[in-house]
Design a protein around this motif. Sequence first.
Motif, PDB file in Angstrom:
ATOM      1  N   LEU A  55      23.114  -2.973 -17.751  1.00  0.00           N
ATOM      2  CA  LEU A  55      24.281  -3.840 -17.117  1.00  0.00           C
ATOM      3  C   LEU A  55      23.692  -4.761 -16.367  1.00  0.00           C
ATOM      4  O   LEU A  55      22.964  -4.501 -15.448  1.00  0.00           O
ATOM      5  CB  LEU A  55      25.423  -3.133 -16.395  1.00  0.00           C
ATOM      6  CG  LEU A  55      25.860  -1.817 -17.262  1.00  0.00           C
ATOM      7  CD1 LEU A  55      26.965  -1.268 -16.443  1.00  0.00           C
ATOM      8  CD2 LEU A  55      26.408  -2.561 -18.459  1.00  0.00           C
ATOM      9  N   ASN A  57      24.593  -8.135 -13.998  1.00  0.00           N
ATOM     10  CA  ASN A  57      25.606  -9.137 -13.237  1.00  0.00           C
ATOM     11  C   ASN A  57      24.971 -10.310 -12.765  1.00  0.00           C
ATOM     12  O   ASN A  57      24.486 -10.389 -11.883  1.00  0.00           O
ATOM     13  CB  ASN A  57      26.170  -8.467 -12.201  1.00  0.00           C
ATOM     14  CG  ASN A  57      27.073  -9.187 -11.369  1.00  0.00           C
ATOM     15  OD1 ASN A  57      27.533  -9.977 -12.027  1.00  0.00           O
ATOM     16  ND2 ASN A  57      27.598  -8.838 -10.407  1.00  0.00           N
ATOM     17  N   TRP A  59      26.124 -12.747 -11.449  1.00  0.00           N
ATOM     18  CA  TRP A  59      26.933 -13.243 -10.228  1.00  0.00           C
ATOM     19  C   TRP A  59      26.538 -12.731  -9.167  1.00  0.00           C
ATOM     20  O   TRP A  59      27.020 -12.945  -8.155  1.00  0.00           O
ATOM     21  CB  TRP A  59      28.419 -13.294 -10.474  1.00  0.00           C
ATOM     22  CG  TRP A  59      28.722 -13.886 -11.728  1.00  0.00           C
ATOM     23  CD1 TRP A  59      29.012 -13.367 -12.931  1.00  0.00           C
ATOM     24  CD2 TRP A  59      28.628 -15.487 -12.091  1.00  0.00           C
ATOM     25  NE1 TRP A  59      29.206 -14.510 -13.896  1.00  0.00           N
ATOM     26  CE2 TRP A  59      29.028 -15.463 -13.441  1.00  0.00           C
ATOM     27  CE3 TRP A  59      28.401 -16.634 -11.517  1.00  0.00           C
ATOM     28  CZ2 TRP A  59      29.050 -16.750 -14.050  1.00  0.00           C
ATOM     29  CZ3 TRP A  59      28.352 -17.781 -11.949  1.00  0.00           C
ATOM     30  CH2 TRP A  59      28.650 -17.892 -13.258  1.00  0.00           C
ATOM     31  N   ASN A  60      25.496 -12.002  -8.987  1.00  0.00           N
ATOM     32  CA  ASN A  60      24.782 -11.351  -8.023  1.00  0.00           C
ATOM     33  C   ASN A  60      23.400 -11.957  -7.983  1.00  0.00           C
ATOM     34  O   ASN A  60      22.689 -11.838  -9.120  1.00  0.00           O
ATOM     35  CB  ASN A  60      24.794  -9.795  -8.128  1.00  0.00           C
ATOM     36  CG  ASN A  60      23.936  -9.312  -6.953  1.00  0.00           C
ATOM     37  OD1 ASN A  60      22.633  -8.968  -7.233  1.00  0.00           O
ATOM     38  ND2 ASN A  60      24.552  -8.855  -5.953  1.00  0.00           N
ATOM     39  N   ASP A  63      20.325  -9.777  -9.155  1.00  0.00           N
ATOM     40  CA  ASP A  63      20.352  -9.590 -10.899  1.00  0.00           C
ATOM     41  C   ASP A  63      19.954 -10.732 -11.496  1.00  0.00           C
ATOM     42  O   ASP A  63      19.158 -10.767 -12.461  1.00  0.00           O
ATOM     43  CB  ASP A  63      21.616  -9.019 -11.340  1.00  0.00           C
ATOM     44  CG  ASP A  63      21.993  -7.529 -11.097  1.00  0.00           C
ATOM     45  OD1 ASP A  63      21.212  -6.861 -10.261  1.00  0.00           O
ATOM     46  OD2 ASP A  63      22.811  -7.052 -11.873  1.00  0.00           O
ATOM     47  N   CYS A 125      26.065 -13.053  -3.220  1.00  0.00           N
ATOM     48  CA  CYS A 125      27.301 -13.133  -4.137  1.00  0.00           C
ATOM     49  C   CYS A 125      26.896 -14.801  -4.753  1.00  0.00           C
ATOM     50  O   CYS A 125      26.641 -15.723  -3.898  1.00  0.00           O
ATOM     51  CB  CYS A 125      28.645 -13.123  -3.555  1.00  0.00           C
ATOM     52  SG  CYS A 125      29.857 -13.748  -4.637  1.00  0.00           S
ATOM     53  N   GLN A 163      27.240  -9.074 -17.955  1.00  0.00           N
ATOM     54  CA  GLN A 163      28.717  -9.023 -17.352  1.00  0.00           C
ATOM     55  C   GLN A 163      29.245 -10.184 -17.246  1.00  0.00           C
ATOM     56  O   GLN A 163      28.889 -11.363 -16.535  1.00  0.00           O
ATOM     57  CB  GLN A 163      28.627  -8.218 -16.028  1.00  0.00           C
ATOM     58  CG  GLN A 163      28.372  -6.814 -16.165  1.00  0.00           C
ATOM     59  CD  GLN A 163      28.262  -5.888 -15.088  1.00  0.00           C
ATOM     60  OE1 GLN A 163      27.399  -6.278 -14.069  1.00  0.00           O
ATOM     61  NE2 GLN A 163      28.999  -4.621 -15.028  1.00  0.00           N
ATOM     62  N   SER A 164      30.496 -10.459 -17.542  1.00  0.00           N
ATOM     63  CA  SER A 164      31.508 -11.467 -17.205  1.00  0.00           C
ATOM     64  C   SER A 164      32.001 -11.786 -15.680  1.00  0.00           C
ATOM     65  O   SER A 164      32.201 -10.698 -15.440  1.00  0.00           O
ATOM     66  CB  SER A 164      32.456 -11.579 -18.363  1.00  0.00           C
ATOM     67  OG  SER A 164      33.594 -10.747 -18.219  1.00  0.00           O
ATOM     68  N   PRO A 165      32.075 -12.989 -15.315  1.00  0.00           N
ATOM     69  CA  PRO A 165      32.821 -13.043 -14.249  1.00  0.00           C
ATOM     70  C   PRO A 165      34.341 -12.889 -14.105  1.00  0.00           C
ATOM     71  O   PRO A 165      34.935 -12.767 -15.227  1.00  0.00           O
ATOM     72  CB  PRO A 165      32.504 -14.636 -13.600  1.00  0.00           C
ATOM     73  CG  PRO A 165      32.634 -15.199 -15.098  1.00  0.00           C
ATOM     74  CD  PRO A 165      32.029 -14.268 -15.979  1.00  0.00           C
ATOM     75  N   TYR A 174      27.906 -14.536 -23.300  1.00  0.00           N
ATOM     76  CA  TYR A 174      27.090 -13.399 -22.537  1.00  0.00           C
ATOM     77  C   TYR A 174      26.604 -12.383 -23.613  1.00  0.00           C
ATOM     78  O   TYR A 174      25.848 -11.344 -23.190  1.00  0.00           O
ATOM     79  CB  TYR A 174      28.166 -12.592 -22.141  1.00  0.00           C
ATOM     80  CG  TYR A 174      29.498 -13.130 -21.399  1.00  0.00           C
ATOM     81  CD1 TYR A 174      29.119 -13.522 -19.931  1.00  0.00           C
ATOM     82  CD2 TYR A 174      30.680 -13.825 -21.852  1.00  0.00           C
ATOM     83  CE1 TYR A 174      30.024 -14.309 -18.960  1.00  0.00           C
ATOM     84  CE2 TYR A 174      31.422 -14.447 -21.126  1.00  0.00           C
ATOM     85  CZ  TYR A 174      31.287 -14.722 -19.822  1.00  0.00           C
ATOM     86  OH  TYR A 174      31.971 -15.574 -18.924  1.00  0.00           O
TER      87      TYR A 174
END
Length: 372
Positions: A55, A57, A59-60, A63, A125, A163-165, A174
Amino acid sequence: MVQLSPLCIICSILLILLINSSFSDKLEVVGDYPPLWHNISESLDGFVSHHNKTLINPWNYLDRMGMYKVLLTVTAESMENLGPDNTGNLLWGLPLQHGWQLETGRLADLSGTSSCGYQSGDPLCISTKSWWSCMNYYLSTIPFLGAVDAGFFEEWPFEIEIQSPEEHVDDFCYGTADCHTFIPEVMIKWRTFLRTKKSSIYKVAPTLSPKEDIISYYLWTAHVASIEGALSKCSERLKYMSAPEARFGISWSNAVEFIAATHFLTNFKDTNIFQAYLPQRMLLASDEGPTIPDLSEEENRVLVTLNLLNEVNTITDGRLLQMWKRSMCSETGRAEGRYLLENMILNPDLVQCNSLKTEETFFWCSGLQCFR
């Protein structure tokens, strides 16, 4: 289209890039890695794997930067002659730019509806409402998926899931199949570049060899495609920025095409030097170059130059960029173009057409001249 007669203004903007001394002699080499770089894994093992899925992310910050570090690692073998510790890898431009975006607050939520990206909230974030973070998605997740598509992770035992927001889901894709439908041309260009890197071992010289030149071409073709693909998806977020910051963002996007035409080498050293003079904070509504007091002379100069390039390219209906691209039609022209761009930040004067006394022209291939 606005008619300019004579074309002195076009020549003046191009001549902003002139300088009489060496870029490398004047600037010290900056050795800064992106924030938290040494805390990030260089392999897919660094991401969370659960139920046979790895996974990620985006939006981090950790990652998203992790995808960059993995990309640099898996392409290192094809760059083994470029410099110590993979510093010559041409993909360095992407994570270094992302680090600059984090450090200058450009990844935060500017809408005022959350604490995403702020020290008082979640500093790592990445906001879906940030124009810069939206644009960068197409220069981080998409290149990473291009590497997946090019077969770099064939031996990885788990499925890779982006992962999507929670918001703006439809502005992004994605997975490889999803992205080939969503932005097919962009995916094809990143896959082509990464396949070229996977099969090529080369080293960089001031004047590029044919193999070096074509790999740089594929990189910049993919880079420009990502920006073009992102602009319409991300434009709504410009409203959260001050007018000077929004203008700078669009001007920077426009400038990428000028830089791309030279096949500028986005390695660790040259990218660090070049981006050191981008504005080191978000621009405020009251900011107006070249006299922004808490920005350096070089930052003010670069800001004004980028805005001016965009303005003239716009009022000439793209003719300025067309002329520049025509002058970059050979490696000799591109080598000179790289030199001019690299020295831009050291030039204190805007050279005017009527000050030119030489018969030489910068348009080596096209024969275009500055009309006086």
